[in-house]
Motif scaffolding. Sequence first.
Motif, PDB file in Angstrom:
ATOM      1  N   ASN A  75       0.813  -1.227   0.000  1.00 54.07           N
ATOM      2  CA  ASN A  75       0.000   0.000   0.000  1.00 54.07           C
ATOM      3  C   ASN A  75       0.844   1.274   0.000  1.00 54.07           C
ATOM      4  OD1 ASN A  75      -2.333  -1.575   0.074  1.00 54.07           O
ATOM      5  ND2 ASN A  75      -2.344  -1.621   2.313  1.00 54.07           N
ATOM      6  N   LEU A  76       1.869   1.301  -0.843  1.00 53.15           N
ATOM      7  CA  LEU A  76       2.685   2.512  -0.979  1.00 53.15           C
ATOM      8  C   LEU A  76       2.368   3.202  -2.303  1.00 53.15           C
ATOM      9  CD1 LEU A  76       6.200   1.293   0.236  1.00 53.15           C
ATOM     10  CD2 LEU A  76       4.384   2.372   1.565  1.00 53.15           C
ATOM     11  N   ASP A  77       2.448   4.532  -2.280  1.00 54.65           N
ATOM     12  CA  ASP A  77       2.278   5.315  -3.505  1.00 54.65           C
ATOM     13  C   ASP A  77       3.661   5.507  -4.131  1.00 54.65           C
ATOM     14  OD1 ASP A  77       1.661   7.008  -5.531  1.00 54.65           O
ATOM     15  OD2 ASP A  77       0.617   8.493  -4.298  1.00 54.65           O
ATOM     16  N   MET A  78       4.012   4.631  -5.080  1.00 51.78           N
ATOM     17  CA  MET A  78       5.355   4.642  -5.657  1.00 51.78           C
ATOM     18  C   MET A  78       5.580   5.830  -6.590  1.00 51.78           C
ATOM     19  SD  MET A  78       6.572   2.151  -4.083  1.00 51.78           S
ATOM     20  CE  MET A  78       8.173   2.147  -4.875  1.00 51.78           C
ATOM     21  N   LYS A  79       4.517   6.582  -6.895  1.00 51.69           N
ATOM     22  CA  LYS A  79       4.674   7.751  -7.754  1.00 51.69           C
ATOM     23  C   LYS A  79       5.169   8.972  -6.980  1.00 51.69           C
ATOM     24  CE  LYS A  79       0.937   6.285 -10.849  1.00 51.69           C
ATOM     25  NZ  LYS A  79      -0.389   6.643 -11.429  1.00 51.69           N
TER      26      LYS A  79
END
Length: 207
Positions: A75-79
């Motif tokens: 659940n990480l926002d890699m952007k």
Amino acid sequence: MGDIRGTRTVEELVPHLNWIEDSMRHYLLVHLPGFRKEEVDVGLAYPGYVTISGERLVNDKKCTYFGQALKLPANLDMKKVGQSFEDEMLTLTFPKRTEEEDDENGNPSTTKKSLQEEEEEEEEKQKEVINEQNQTTHEQHCHAESEEQSKQTDDDNIVNATDNEMRKNGGILERVINLLRNNILLTLALAFALGVFASKRFESNGE
């Protein structure tokens, strides 16, 4: 970053890592003693992993190298990954995805909710099975008690009937004994009367 190894001795460095988390982000802290920012590379080419590597020249005969691939939390926002380097400390910042972003990117939050609902349903089913087993055990216990009470009642009836029969037979026996006793007395009386009669007649014949 150019190749600085050549014929130099390569010393491998195992950096100290530390994960920190708050309500909004995950932080990866990497201590790289002796390294500068331009000597460090960070890669996000592999889904779910971050790679960190670097090498630096120690002297004309020696250089230091490190390289690691680290698995990232879910659940990480890699952007929106952030990166900073200060005082030999590399800091990578990974924002967490919100529930709204999860729904837009494949509904992981909905999936999580569905799994939770499935677990709750399974728990309810287990409770129902346990309740049914308890009910069956209770019914069997009550049935056994009823049979035991019925058996006890039958035994009591048999005892009462036997007692009544014995009393009845005892009454008959008592009447028979009384009758025999009366007959014996009557027989004795008759025998005595006959004896007296015979004696008087014998005396009369003698005269």
